[in-house]
Design a protein around this motif. Structure first.
Motif, PDB file in Angstrom:
ATOM      1  N   PRO A  76      -7.418  -0.997   4.770  1.00  0.00           N
ATOM      2  CA  PRO A  76      -7.742   0.399   4.454  1.00  0.00           C
ATOM      3  C   PRO A  76      -7.555   0.754   2.985  1.00  0.00           C
ATOM      4  CG  PRO A  76      -5.609   0.266   5.541  1.00  0.00           C
ATOM      5  CD  PRO A  76      -6.190  -1.119   5.578  1.00  0.00           C
ATOM      6  N   PHE A  77      -6.821  -0.060   2.217  1.00  0.00           N
ATOM      7  CA  PHE A  77      -6.593   0.206   0.799  1.00  0.00           C
ATOM      8  C   PHE A  77      -7.623  -0.562  -0.032  1.00  0.00           C
ATOM      9  CE2 PHE A  77      -2.468   0.891   2.761  1.00  0.00           C
ATOM     10  CZ  PHE A  77      -2.039   2.073   2.159  1.00  0.00           C
ATOM     11  N   PRO A  78      -8.426   0.119  -0.834  1.00  0.00           N
ATOM     12  CA  PRO A  78      -9.399  -0.582  -1.691  1.00  0.00           C
ATOM     13  C   PRO A  78      -8.677  -1.520  -2.660  1.00  0.00           C
ATOM     14  CG  PRO A  78      -9.847   1.783  -1.606  1.00  0.00           C
ATOM     15  CD  PRO A  78      -8.523   1.591  -0.959  1.00  0.00           C
ATOM     16  N   LEU A  79      -9.224  -2.718  -2.841  1.00  0.00           N
ATOM     17  CA  LEU A  79      -8.624  -3.681  -3.750  1.00  0.00           C
ATOM     18  C   LEU A  79      -9.041  -3.393  -5.191  1.00  0.00           C
ATOM     19  CD1 LEU A  79      -9.021  -7.140  -1.950  1.00  0.00           C
ATOM     20  CD2 LEU A  79      -6.901  -5.896  -2.379  1.00  0.00           C
ATOM     21  N   PRO A  80      -8.129  -3.601  -6.160  1.00  0.00           N
ATOM     22  CA  PRO A  80      -8.528  -3.520  -7.570  1.00  0.00           C
ATOM     23  C   PRO A  80      -9.628  -4.543  -7.862  1.00  0.00           C
ATOM     24  CG  PRO A  80      -6.132  -3.573  -7.352  1.00  0.00           C
ATOM     25  CD  PRO A  80      -6.690  -3.867  -5.991  1.00  0.00           C
ATOM     26  N   GLU A  81     -10.441  -4.274  -8.869  1.00  0.00           N
ATOM     27  CA  GLU A  81     -11.607  -5.099  -9.160  1.00  0.00           C
ATOM     28  C   GLU A  81     -11.244  -6.566  -9.381  1.00  0.00           C
ATOM     29  OE1 GLU A  81     -14.809  -4.584  -9.089  1.00  0.00           O
ATOM     30  OE2 GLU A  81     -14.521  -2.530  -8.369  1.00  0.00           O
ATOM     31  N   THR A  82     -10.166  -6.822 -10.127  1.00  0.00           N
ATOM     32  CA  THR A  82      -9.818  -8.212 -10.426  1.00  0.00           C
ATOM     33  C   THR A  82      -9.447  -8.986  -9.165  1.00  0.00           C
ATOM     34  OG1 THR A  82      -7.551  -7.489 -10.913  1.00  0.00           O
ATOM     35  CG2 THR A  82      -9.063  -7.735 -12.776  1.00  0.00           C
ATOM     36  N   TYR A  83      -8.745  -8.322  -8.247  1.00  0.00           N
ATOM     37  CA  TYR A  83      -8.343  -8.988  -7.008  1.00  0.00           C
ATOM     38  C   TYR A  83      -9.529  -9.156  -6.067  1.00  0.00           C
ATOM     39  CZ  TYR A  83      -3.469  -8.625  -8.393  1.00  0.00           C
ATOM     40  OH  TYR A  83      -2.278  -8.764  -9.055  1.00  0.00           O
ATOM     41  N   LEU A  84     -10.415  -8.170  -6.057  1.00  0.00           N
ATOM     42  CA  LEU A  84     -11.609  -8.274  -5.214  1.00  0.00           C
ATOM     43  C   LEU A  84     -12.508  -9.395  -5.711  1.00  0.00           C
ATOM     44  CD1 LEU A  84     -13.316  -7.157  -2.901  1.00  0.00           C
ATOM     45  CD2 LEU A  84     -14.311  -5.522  -4.527  1.00  0.00           C
ATOM     46  N   GLY A  90       0.871  -1.150   0.000  1.00  0.00           N
ATOM     47  CA  GLY A  90       0.000   0.000   0.000  1.00  0.00           C
ATOM     48  C   GLY A  90       0.918   1.212   0.000  1.00  0.00           C
ATOM     49  N   VAL A  91       1.227   1.768  -1.167  1.00  0.00           N
ATOM     50  CA  VAL A  91       2.237   2.823  -1.277  1.00  0.00           C
ATOM     51  C   VAL A  91       1.684   4.020  -2.030  1.00  0.00           C
ATOM     52  CG1 VAL A  91       4.280   1.372  -1.047  1.00  0.00           C
ATOM     53  CG2 VAL A  91       3.214   1.591  -3.282  1.00  0.00           C
ATOM     54  N   ASN A  92       2.021   5.210  -1.555  1.00  0.00           N
ATOM     55  CA  ASN A  92       1.528   6.441  -2.167  1.00  0.00           C
ATOM     56  C   ASN A  92       2.344   6.887  -3.370  1.00  0.00           C
ATOM     57  OD1 ASN A  92       0.530   8.001   1.000  1.00  0.00           O
ATOM     58  ND2 ASN A  92      -0.410   6.371  -0.197  1.00  0.00           N
ATOM     59  N   GLN A  93       3.576   6.423  -3.468  1.00  0.00           N
ATOM     60  CA  GLN A  93       4.437   6.784  -4.604  1.00  0.00           C
ATOM     61  C   GLN A  93       4.866   5.517  -5.324  1.00  0.00           C
ATOM     62  OE1 GLN A  93       7.617   9.328  -3.193  1.00  0.00           O
ATOM     63  NE2 GLN A  93       6.208  10.845  -2.367  1.00  0.00           N
ATOM     64  N   GLN A  94       5.338   5.687  -6.548  1.00  0.00           N
ATOM     65  CA  GLN A  94       5.714   4.532  -7.359  1.00  0.00           C
ATOM     66  C   GLN A  94       6.871   3.764  -6.723  1.00  0.00           C
ATOM     67  OE1 GLN A  94       5.855   7.362 -10.905  1.00  0.00           O
ATOM     68  NE2 GLN A  94       5.461   5.403 -11.936  1.00  0.00           N
ATOM     69  N   PRO A  95       6.763   2.441  -6.609  1.00  0.00           N
ATOM     70  CA  PRO A  95       7.880   1.649  -6.090  1.00  0.00           C
ATOM     71  C   PRO A  95       9.108   1.792  -6.999  1.00  0.00           C
ATOM     72  CG  PRO A  95       5.852   0.359  -6.133  1.00  0.00           C
ATOM     73  CD  PRO A  95       5.584   1.620  -6.892  1.00  0.00           C
ATOM     74  N   LEU A  96      10.263   1.914  -6.381  1.00  0.00           N
ATOM     75  CA  LEU A  96      11.519   2.043  -7.115  1.00  0.00           C
ATOM     76  C   LEU A  96      12.251   0.707  -7.058  1.00  0.00           C
ATOM     77  CD1 LEU A  96      13.679   3.704  -8.579  1.00  0.00           C
ATOM     78  CD2 LEU A  96      14.527   4.431  -6.333  1.00  0.00           C
ATOM     79  N   PRO A 123      -1.434  -5.961  -4.356  1.00  0.00           N
ATOM     80  CA  PRO A 123      -1.996  -4.938  -3.468  1.00  0.00           C
ATOM     81  C   PRO A 123      -1.916  -5.363  -2.007  1.00  0.00           C
ATOM     82  CG  PRO A 123      -3.721  -5.994  -4.773  1.00  0.00           C
ATOM     83  CD  PRO A 123      -2.428  -6.535  -5.264  1.00  0.00           C
ATOM     84  N   TYR A 124      -1.988  -4.384  -1.130  1.00  0.00           N
ATOM     85  CA  TYR A 124      -1.918  -4.606   0.320  1.00  0.00           C
ATOM     86  C   TYR A 124      -2.990  -5.603   0.743  1.00  0.00           C
ATOM     87  CZ  TYR A 124      -1.044  -3.239   5.185  1.00  0.00           C
ATOM     88  OH  TYR A 124      -0.705  -3.221   6.516  1.00  0.00           O
ATOM     89  N   ASN A 125      -2.660  -6.471   1.702  1.00  0.00           N
ATOM     90  CA  ASN A 125      -3.564  -7.602   1.979  1.00  0.00           C
ATOM     91  C   ASN A 125      -3.797  -7.883   3.457  1.00  0.00           C
ATOM     92  OD1 ASN A 125      -0.997  -8.596   2.590  1.00  0.00           O
ATOM     93  ND2 ASN A 125      -1.449 -10.659   1.835  1.00  0.00           N
ATOM     94  N   THR A 126      -3.645  -6.881   4.311  1.00  0.00           N
ATOM     95  CA  THR A 126      -3.863  -7.164   5.737  1.00  0.00           C
ATOM     96  C   THR A 126      -4.308  -5.907   6.470  1.00  0.00           C
ATOM     97  OG1 THR A 126      -2.904  -8.254   7.673  1.00  0.00           O
ATOM     98  CG2 THR A 126      -1.515  -6.664   6.539  1.00  0.00           C
ATOM     99  N   PHE A 127      -4.483  -6.021   7.758  1.00  0.00           N
ATOM    100  CA  PHE A 127      -4.738  -4.873   8.631  1.00  0.00           C
ATOM    101  C   PHE A 127      -4.579  -5.330  10.069  1.00  0.00           C
ATOM    102  CE2 PHE A 127      -8.781  -7.025   8.692  1.00  0.00           C
ATOM    103  CZ  PHE A 127      -9.277  -6.810   9.965  1.00  0.00           C
ATOM    104  N   TYR A 128      -4.409  -4.374  10.947  1.00  0.00           N
ATOM    105  CA  TYR A 128      -4.506  -4.591  12.389  1.00  0.00           C
ATOM    106  C   TYR A 128      -5.254  -3.394  12.959  1.00  0.00           C
ATOM    107  CZ  TYR A 128      -0.296  -1.615  12.413  1.00  0.00           C
ATOM    108  OH  TYR A 128       0.607  -0.597  12.207  1.00  0.00           O
ATOM    109  N   SER A 129      -5.735  -3.499  14.173  1.00  0.00           N
ATOM    110  CA  SER A 129      -6.719  -2.518  14.662  1.00  0.00           C
ATOM    111  C   SER A 129      -6.187  -1.092  14.717  1.00  0.00           C
ATOM    112  CB  SER A 129      -7.232  -2.937  16.044  1.00  0.00           C
ATOM    113  OG  SER A 129      -6.199  -2.829  17.020  1.00  0.00           O
ATOM    114  N   GLN A 130      -4.883  -0.916  14.898  1.00  0.00           N
ATOM    115  CA  GLN A 130      -4.316   0.430  14.995  1.00  0.00           C
ATOM    116  C   GLN A 130      -3.727   0.937  13.687  1.00  0.00           C
ATOM    117  OE1 GLN A 130      -1.747  -0.404  18.614  1.00  0.00           O
ATOM    118  NE2 GLN A 130      -2.587   1.573  19.201  1.00  0.00           N
TER     119      GLN A 130
END
Length: 585
Positions: free
Chosen positions: A502-510, A402-408, A420-427
């Motif tokens: 918190p990051f919306p998944l792209p349609e294909t992954y969802l 889950g990154v705001n800028q292009q990965p280098l 895409p990002y695939n987890t979360f924790y409460s905080q």
């Protein structure tokens, strides 16, 4: 502690004199701010950048430069000028600079970068990183270091990093070694850097260049005064020239030669202080600027600092698990080094993170507001929410981002995958908000690839390989995408409001995720409705567990638990190498 009434009756104590502290290099520009772009590396930095300074100041008002101006003046593509300014924003020292508050590229472009921060950034592109030293006890490392990769057979002929790969048991230099090396670089080059910040005056000789307080503060990009557990002191307040200067009536400019003498003396004092703490026998050959002499500096016996001045280290975790909360860390920077066959959770808000020399591990790093760098890793699954990420010299790794800028992506990489990002924790939501990571922007699949050869690594390379591009990453197949569920008990008594990714998944992954969930529900239903005798049920259960364990051991360290649709992390113990329930986290 005295109450407010008693403290009000006493005069405030003046801060300790600058002589009570030492001058230290900022690690961030050297660790996260070097870009392998040939046009950014000047063989005659002082002269070339002096001409560039004139061009930049004449082409833009307010001493700030945007993407287009920088691309035109440096004659580089607009994508590279954008990358350059975004990289500078990730290592800036001045928290009041408006560039730090910019989010998307349009905002960064509208604000632009300060010309003098840009000049310092461009100058240090000549820096050569310290070569890692082989570990003293290689036998102790052999048990956990990854076996020879299938790539090694043909990489020996193709890879420009053959020297590094041929001795994979190299370890990250110690913090003390790196600091000495950076100080050596600054000692040699600080005069040229000062000349880029100075203004011409009517004086002659050494007095022809003068330095104002606001220009002097830009040196904070590279150095600061402070010690362990002490807040960094503004650079101008540590000097005999500008200390206690009134902002409304700043001190008059001073000759650059006087500032240079004071800086050289301060750097030398720090070098002597470090030398006194590390005996020559333990430290091995003394460190030196590698563009003067390619010295391979030994590791020292100094423990890496875990104070607010240095990063917290998670090092040498093997065949185990590790969980770190914000309360377990000191400072806002973390380094995960030489961890193997392990699962590591760092559930904390951070500014910087580094993952170096890890293999066969799953690493979750909560929220990183500035930059994360992943280097020399093999078969690592990394899950992180960050502003930006740099991946260098990695093999067979998967990045859930889950990154705001292009990965280098740069260096000698092979078979990298991104998802895409695939987890979360409460905080997680609170941590992302705290460090400035926007969940509405995820550029996980828009990676930028630069050269396969890093000109900052101090290694010699065959002619012609410098133009080679790094191997890019491929997307994880949506059908192979699954969520990683972090158990609630890992957070202890901490709790937050985040209930989902918190990051919306792209349609294909969802769509794939929903299809897999539906299939799982159908299998569970069939198993529940099957009319089997108890003995047959036990046989089926035993067969499922046996097949699952074989799959787990032969593939990854995470498994999809059929009864709950979640992930649980396992480690391998010494019971014939097989995972058992007692090993689960």
């Amino acid at each position: 502690m005295a109450d407010s009434s008693s403290s009000a009756d006493k005069p405030s104590e003046p801060p300790p004199p600058a002589s009570a502290y030492h001058l230290h290099p900022r690690r961030e520009p050297f660790e996260h701010g070097l870009l392998p772009i040939p046009k950014l590396i000047f063989t005659d930095g002082a002269q070339a950048l002096s001409q560039l300074k004139s061009a930049l100041l004449s082409s833009d008002s307010g001493h700030r430069v945007n993407f287009d101006t920088l691309a035109r003046v440096l004659q580089i593509p607009i994508d590279q000028s954008r990358l350059l300014i975004e990289t500078i924003s990730s290592v800036l020292h001045d928290e009041s600079d408006p560039l730090l508050k910019a989010g998307i590229s349009k905002e960064i472009d509208a604000i632009g970068v300060n010309v003098f921060d840009l000049l310092i950034f461009l100058y240090i592109q000549s820096y050569k990183r310290l070569l890692p030293k082989g570990h003293r006890d290689s036998a102790a490392v052999a048990d956990v270091w990854p076996s020879t990769s299938a790539f090694d057979g043909f990489l020996s002929a193709l890879s420009p990093l053959q020297l590094v790969r041929s001795n994979s048991r190299r370890f990250m230099p110690s913090q003390a070694d790196e600091e000495v090396h950076q100080l050596s670089y600054l000692h040699k080059h600080i005069g040229n850097i000062l000349s880029l910040l100075a203004d011409s005056s009517e004086g002659e000789g050494d007095d022809s260049l003068v330095l104002s307080m606001d220009k002097f503060e830009h040196l904070g990009f590279l150095m600061y005064f402070g010690e362990k557990g002490i807040a960094k002191i503004p650079l101008s307040q540590s000097t005999p020239f500008f200390a206690n200067s009134d902002p409304d009536m700043p001190a008059a400019p001073v000759p650059a030669s006087q500032v240079l003498d004071w800086l050289l003396q301060s750097i030398s004092s720090t070098q002597e202080h470090i030398a006194d703490r590390v005996s020559p026998k333990e430290n091995g050959p003394s460190s030196s600027d590698q563009d003067v002499q390619m010295a391979d500096v030994g590791t020292t016996s100094l423990k890496p600092s875990s104070s607010t001045r240095g990063p917290s280290f998670i090092e040498g975790v093997s065949k185990s698990s590790c969980v770190k909360q914000a309360s377990d860390l000191k400072g806002t920077s973390v380094k995960v080094v030489n961890c193997h066959e392990s699962v590591i959770y760092i559930l904390a808000p951070l500014k910087y993170a580094t993952v170096y020399g890890c293999s066969d591990a799953t690493i979750v790093i909560g929220a990183v507001g500035k930059a994360i760098r992943v280097e020399h890793c093999e078969r690592v699954h990394l899950i992180t929410a960050a502003r930006r990420i740099c991946i260098s010299n990695c093999r067979e790794c998967v990045f859930f981002l889950g990154v705001n800028q292009q990965p280098l992506i740069l260096g000698d990489n092979h078979k990298l995958q991104v998802a895409p990002y695939n987890t979360f924790y409460s905080q997680l939501g609170e941590h992302m908000s705290q460090v400035g990571v926007d969940p509405n922007i995820n550029r996980w699949d828009e990676s930028i690839t630069l050269g396969a050869v890093d000109p900052h690594d101090s290694l010699s390379h065959p002619a012609g390989v410098s133009d080679a591009q790094a191997e890019s990453a491929t997307r994880v197949d949506p059908d192979q995408f699954v969520d990683l569920v972090i158990p609630n008990w890992l957070e202890g008594d901490k709790s937050g409001s985040t209930k989902d990714n918190p990051f919306p998944l792209p349609e294909t992954y969802l769509a794939s995720k929903q299809k897999n969930a539906k299939s799982l529900d159908e299998v569970k239903k069939i198993l529940k409705e099957s009319q089997l005798e108890e003995s047959r049920k036990r046989e089926l259960s035993s067969a499922l567990h046996s097949c699952f364990k074989d799959w787990l051991y032969g593939n990854v360290w995470l498994y999809h638990q059929a009864t709950s649709g979640s992930f649980t992390a396992y480690t391998v113990n010494n019971n014939n190498g097989k995972p058992t329930a007692a090993d689960s986290l």
